[in-house]
Design a protein around this motif. Structure first.
Motif, PDB file in Angstrom:
ATOM      1  N   SER A  80       5.284  28.032  30.878  1.00 37.57           N
ATOM      2  CA  SER A  80       6.068  28.332  29.734  1.00 37.57           C
ATOM      3  C   SER A  80       5.250  28.896  28.736  1.00 37.57           C
ATOM      4  CB  SER A  80       6.768  26.836  29.327  1.00 37.57           C
ATOM      5  OG  SER A  80       7.367  26.305  30.385  1.00 37.57           O
ATOM      6  N   GLN A  81       4.503  28.647  28.182  1.00 38.54           N
ATOM      7  CA  GLN A  81       3.404  29.181  27.273  1.00 38.54           C
ATOM      8  C   GLN A  81       3.331  30.658  27.504  1.00 38.54           C
ATOM      9  OE1 GLN A  81      -0.261  27.393  26.537  1.00 38.54           O
ATOM     10  NE2 GLN A  81      -0.855  28.872  25.050  1.00 38.54           N
ATOM     11  N   MET A  82       2.927  30.960  28.783  1.00 36.71           N
ATOM     12  CA  MET A  82       2.701  32.358  29.132  1.00 36.71           C
ATOM     13  C   MET A  82       4.111  33.313  28.929  1.00 36.71           C
ATOM     14  SD  MET A  82       0.092  32.454  32.081  1.00 36.71           S
ATOM     15  CE  MET A  82       0.062  34.182  31.970  1.00 36.71           C
ATOM     16  N   THR A  83       5.046  32.644  29.429  1.00 34.74           N
ATOM     17  CA  THR A  83       6.421  33.436  29.557  1.00 34.74           C
ATOM     18  C   THR A  83       7.013  33.621  28.367  1.00 34.74           C
ATOM     19  OG1 THR A  83       7.000  32.062  31.810  1.00 34.74           O
ATOM     20  CG2 THR A  83       8.593  33.104  30.658  1.00 34.74           C
ATOM     21  N   ILE A  84       7.060  32.517  27.386  1.00 37.23           N
ATOM     22  CA  ILE A  84       7.610  32.686  26.131  1.00 37.23           C
ATOM     23  C   ILE A  84       6.451  33.617  25.236  1.00 37.23           C
ATOM     24  CG2 ILE A  84       7.996  31.588  24.054  1.00 37.23           C
ATOM     25  CD1 ILE A  84       8.730  29.044  25.600  1.00 37.23           C
ATOM     26  N   ASP A  85       5.235  33.463  25.223  1.00 40.89           N
ATOM     27  CA  ASP A  85       4.350  34.428  24.563  1.00 40.89           C
ATOM     28  C   ASP A  85       3.935  35.521  25.384  1.00 40.89           C
ATOM     29  OD1 ASP A  85       2.543  35.527  22.857  1.00 40.89           O
ATOM     30  OD2 ASP A  85       1.455  33.849  22.629  1.00 40.89           O
TER      31      ASP A  85
END
Length: 250
Positions: A158-163
């Motif tokens: 999720s962190q990578m997808t959002i950032d």
């Protein structure tokens, strides 16, 4: 090295599968189809006990989807077909009875992160940073989400997808479990990959095949799931937002 290829070399019961595309190892449909076919064939080759998945060139492992091809998509059917290419490679890796070691020598983006996550064990250089850039161009990492989440967990995914515009370091990838180890140079990486692959190739192939089944337990529905996900990307790629954004990459 100006033409794309996928090739298989067998040495000491290790099958080295290498793919290449002159545009930073981005993946058009023909390369994806050939890669899935080569992985499947290596899986049934009795001279191979272990597979190493690698790419040509030094700087980028895989830049993900071929933007030139993505830009040319004009209907949902073509879109689904294109994004199914990554689904087919991930499913070929998943179903392959041989353990697959990923050799990640440089940056990897989008679908390339999916390939690394699908490998059973990854070794990388310190330059092998990772990015899920899909949201920034108006789609999302739908096809690769199951395999990336399976490897690094939902919070990191999720962190990578959002950032979506940030490259996360090789250290981040190791900390989250994508890479087992990272090395200073490509030479050191190659030594480690060859050493591990040769060692594994000397083990009982039946035990390796049984372990592979255990590693991938609970993914039998992915044949359907990943194609459903490809449909989502195939639809979104036709959106005004994505069409406008992709024009900048021409």
């Amino acid at each position: 090295m100006d033409e794309s290829y996928v090739k298989l070399r067998v040495d000491k019961r290790v099958g080295y599968i290498e793919f290449f595309h002159p545009n930073r190892n981005s993946m058009p449909s023909d390369v994806l189809a050939l890669l899935a076919k080569t992985i499947t064939e290596a899986g049934s080759n009795n001279d191979i006990n272990v597979i190493v998945l690698k790419s040509g060139g030094n700087r980028t492992f895989c830049a993900g989807a071929s933007f030139n091809e993505v830009i040319s998509i004009e209907n949902p059917e073509t879109g689904t077909l294109f994004f199914s290419g990554f689904a087919n490679v991930i499913n070929a890796i998943r179903k392959c009875p041989k353990l697959i070691i990923g050799r990640i020598q440089g940056k990897t983006v989008g679908g390339g992160v999916g390939l690394a996550a699908a490998a059973d064990y990854c070794l990388a250089t310190k330059y092998a940073s990772i990015r899920l850039s899909e949201l920034s161009i108006g789609i999302g990492p739908f096809v690769i989400e199951p395999v990336v989440t399976r490897k690094i967990g939902l919070p990191a995914m999720s962190q990578m997808t959002i950032d979506a515009e940030t490259f996360f370091s090789a250290e981040f990838a190791k900390e989250k479990g994508l890479y087992a180890d990272i090395f200073e140079t490509a030479e050191e990486l190659d030594e480690a990959v060859e050493s591990l692959a040769t060692k594994l190739a000397s083990y009982n192939p039946e035990a390796l095949a049984e372990m592979k089944t255990v590693f991938w337990k609970g993914t039998d529905h992915w044949d359907t799931l990943l194609i459903e996900r490809a449909k989502i990307s195939g639809k979104l790629v036709l959106s005004k937002f994505t069409k406008k954004t992709l024009k900048r990459f021409r």
